[in-house]
Enzyme design. Structure first.
Site, PDB file in Angstrom:
ATOM      1  N   ARG A 125      66.248  41.070  50.058  1.00 30.09           N
ATOM      2  CA  ARG A 125      64.833  40.699  49.969  1.00 30.09           C
ATOM      3  C   ARG A 125      64.602  39.220  49.702  1.00 30.09           C
ATOM      4  O   ARG A 125      63.644  38.628  50.209  1.00 30.09           O
ATOM      5  CB  ARG A 125      64.151  41.533  48.878  1.00 30.09           C
ATOM      6  CG  ARG A 125      63.945  42.968  49.315  1.00 30.09           C
ATOM      7  CD  ARG A 125      63.300  43.786  48.214  1.00 30.09           C
ATOM      8  NE  ARG A 125      63.078  45.148  48.684  1.00 30.09           N
ATOM      9  CZ  ARG A 125      62.622  46.126  47.914  1.00 30.09           C
ATOM     10  NH1 ARG A 125      62.377  45.895  46.640  1.00 30.09           N
ATOM     11  NH2 ARG A 125      62.436  47.327  48.409  1.00 30.09           N
ATOM     12  N   HIS A 167      56.906  41.556  42.853  1.00 27.77           N
ATOM     13  CA  HIS A 167      57.217  42.966  43.023  1.00 27.77           C
ATOM     14  C   HIS A 167      58.029  43.565  41.881  1.00 27.77           C
ATOM     15  O   HIS A 167      57.660  44.602  41.336  1.00 27.77           O
ATOM     16  CB  HIS A 167      57.981  43.145  44.338  1.00 27.77           C
ATOM     17  CG  HIS A 167      58.315  44.568  44.676  1.00 27.77           C
ATOM     18  ND1 HIS A 167      57.349  45.559  44.768  1.00 27.77           N
ATOM     19  CD2 HIS A 167      59.506  45.172  44.956  1.00 27.77           C
ATOM     20  CE1 HIS A 167      57.931  46.711  45.090  1.00 27.77           C
ATOM     21  NE2 HIS A 167      59.221  46.506  45.196  1.00 27.77           N
ATOM     22  N   ARG A 222      67.524  42.330  43.010  1.00 29.14           N
ATOM     23  CA  ARG A 222      67.731  43.773  43.109  1.00 29.14           C
ATOM     24  C   ARG A 222      67.921  44.209  44.560  1.00 29.14           C
ATOM     25  O   ARG A 222      67.161  43.825  45.443  1.00 29.14           O
ATOM     26  CB  ARG A 222      66.517  44.506  42.519  1.00 29.14           C
ATOM     27  CG  ARG A 222      66.564  46.016  42.678  1.00 29.14           C
ATOM     28  CD  ARG A 222      65.349  46.655  42.046  1.00 29.14           C
ATOM     29  NE  ARG A 222      64.116  46.312  42.744  1.00 29.14           N
ATOM     30  CZ  ARG A 222      63.534  47.092  43.648  1.00 29.14           C
ATOM     31  NH1 ARG A 222      64.078  48.235  44.005  1.00 29.14           N
ATOM     32  NH2 ARG A 222      62.404  46.717  44.211  1.00 29.14           N
TER      33      ARG A 222
END
Length: 581
Positions: free
Chosen positions: A309, A370, A405
């Site tokens: 990401r 996020h 993550r």
């Protein structure tokens, strides 16, 4: 609040700091209090209760309104044919950009598959293949195999939440809903002895009260509301991290905030919770394109749109700069109407509600805050540096996520480490703590000045401008100064009437604290790594920065002071036996 940055750690004992609040007017006695009602909190509560420990759940909204219900993509585990925990470990370590704790990741990936099966045994129903009847698995960014289990197409979190809430209700666990947790209570030995909380007028209790318990589990979710635009619900105001800091616990790696690359762009100046367009859409073959239809991620990474990401978010931001645009597009028109309706009904409905039809047009997207990869520092049993205080889920920093993550590891982390926390609590002798009190005249407490509710928007604008996807020494220094000015105004009697204790002031004060810790850590880390992108330090510096930042908040005669230290090795710092008897 002073930002004292040094290389030393301090004793985590003592009564510590607290929010300014009325005294408790009622109390509940329990063996365990779990704060939060997502996958981590409900799993920990169910396991503790099943072992005979009286468990109370405290949740900020309704029981079924935790952050878990917003998870679209799924839960990652090596459940498919040919997949192995070792392969899952490799993908996680790559995404974490050199800062994952390998022992924590190995725990996650090896215990994960059975934890998912136990979740299914609790009642969660995942999607299956109509041809084979086996669990349907898909891919997301950073994964080299199809290992993402999903439910309802893109409603995985909602299904997990439904199953766990049903199990909690069937078990008859005592629950306090609509309750904002305020501070940790301690006994005379400095161990956790429960929490103070405020019920917001709709629960069985009203006003400030307490739950007395020798084991406190923080599962409060994230802190996305510290930024103007986020995928997080309104309740995600960093309450758990702020509570832990005031209690003397250490937090780690708060600078690593993951910005989801594909959030539905609602126009300039849009604020609050934004609709997420799941990673799974790209996993099924959607393309990122600019206004001319050019796939700009091709050639930037071997996985193109399915890169981790942080890489995709940076790719989008770079293309936006190149094109002087405020968003890019996600093109999945080739899916067709049937696939959209069956695989991604929630996203389809959200897009259409905002006037976009993904079946016939590309979706405008831009990154938004996020997920917090850092949080309250724990060991592999979920223990923090304050004895009796545990943390799991997004509020915790177990060492699993490192600097970024891996997609869909969050639900699995909450599940696995909640079970480990329950095992540690159940395996420890039962205790009956006696809280030493929660007032400034009782036990040496020091009250933290409250910020007025209107400061919340100033905090969010400051953080978005200075500590968002793109950061620099200049932007972070400016953000630190603006946050310091807000604190000084709250502490200055000449600035006007002080903020009144209440939910909005408490949330704003929590947001301010986590914002200052995030900015302090981001200023200290003079490199680009994972989801921490320093424009003025664009390179990864393993020699100097393949290590962690650990932050604590200490009461001093000059007011609460941040103490930041850098670890001396790449390993995630353990919680030592001396800290947790």
């Amino acid at each position: 609040m002073n930002d004292t940055l040094n290389q030393t750690s301090e004793n985590t004992g003592g009564a510590g700091l607290r929010l300014t609040a009325p005294p408790s007017g009622w109390a509940i006695e329990a063996d365990v209090v779990v704060v939060g009602s997502g996958v981590a909190g409900l799993t920990a509560a169910l396991r503790c209760a099943a072992a005979g420990r009286k468990t109370v759940i405290v949740t900020k909204a309704r029981l079924d309104a935790g952050s878990t219900r917003w998870a679209q993509g799924g839960i990652a585990a090596a459940l498919g044919e040919g997949d192995t925990p070792e392969q899952h470990l490799d993908d996680t370590l790559v995404a974490g950009a050199g800062l994952c704790d390998e022992a924590a990741v190995r725990t996650l990936v090896t215990e994960g598959p059975d934890a998912v099966r136990r979740l299914i045994g609790t009642g969660a129903r995942f999607d299956t293949s109509p041809e084979t009847g086996e669990m349907a698995l898909t891919r997301e960014g950073g994964h080299h195999r199809r290992r993402i289990a999903h439910a309802g197409g893109d409603a995985t979190g909602a299904e997990i939440s439904r199953a766990l809430v049903a199990a909690v209700r069937e078990a008859g666990l005592e629950t306090v809903e609509n309750a904002l947790v305020l501070d940790l209570l301690k006994d005379a030995d400095g161990r956790a002895a429960g929490v103070s909380l405020h019920v917001m007028g709709e629960g069985r209790h009203d006003g400030v009260g307490a739950v007395h318990a020798p084991a406190v589990v923080l599962a409060t979710g994230g802190m996305g509301q510290v930024f103007s635009a986020t995928t997080n619900p309104a309740v995600s105001t960093g309450d758990g991290v702020a509570l832990a800091l005031r209690a003397g616990a250490e937090v780690s790696d708060l600078e690593f905030v993951q910005f989801h690359p594909t959030v539905l762009y609602l126009g300039p100046g849009s604020e609050g919770q934004q609709p997420l367009v799941s990673e799974a859409v790209r996993g099924e073959g959607a393309h990122l394109v600019d206004a001319d239809g050019v796939r700009f991620m091709v050639g930037r990474h071997e996985l193109a749109e399915l890169a981790p990401r942080d890489i995709v978010a940076k790719g989008i931001m770079r293309r936006m700069r190149e094109r002087d645009a405020d968003h890019m597009y996600l093109d999945a028109r080739h899916f067709g109407a049937v696939m959209w309706e069956e695989r991604f009904p929630t996203i389809l409905a959200a897009c259409r509600a905002h006037g976009i039809d993904p079946v016939t047009e590309p979706i405008p997207v831009a990154p938004a805050a996020h997920y917090a990869s850092g949080g309250v520092r724990t060991d592999l049993a979920g223990r923090t540096t304050v004895p009796g205080l545990y943390a799991c889920g997004e509020v915790a920093c177990t060492g699993v996520h490192g600097a970024n993550r891996l997609a869909s590891n969050s639900l699995l982390e909450g599940l696995v480490f909640a079970e480990r926390i329950a095992a540690d609590i159940v395996g420890s002798p039962a205790r009956t703590p006696v809280p030493v009190g929660s007032g400034p005249s009782d036990g040496g407490w020091q009250s933290v000045p409250l910020l007025p509710p209107e400061a919340r928007y100033a905090i969010q604008r400051t953080m978005t401008a200075g500590a968002g996807v793109l950061r620099s020494a200049e932007s972070l220094t400016r953000a630190a100064g603006e946050l310091a000015e807000l604190a000084e105004a709250a502490s200055d009697p000449a600035s006007g009437k002080p903020a009144e204790p209440g939910v909005e002031a408490w949330e704003t004060t929590n947001l301010h604290l986590v914002a200052r810790v995030l900015v302090a850590a981001a200023l200290r880390r003079t490199e680009t790594r994972g989801c921490h992108w320093r424009e003025d330090r664009p390179d990864r510096d393993d020699e100097s920065w393949r290590r962690h930042l650990v932050t604590a908040l200490r009461p001093t005669t000059e007011g609460p002071t941040l103490v930041v230290r850098t670890t001396h090795s790449t390993a995630f710092p353990p919680v030592t036996p001396e800290e947790v008897p």
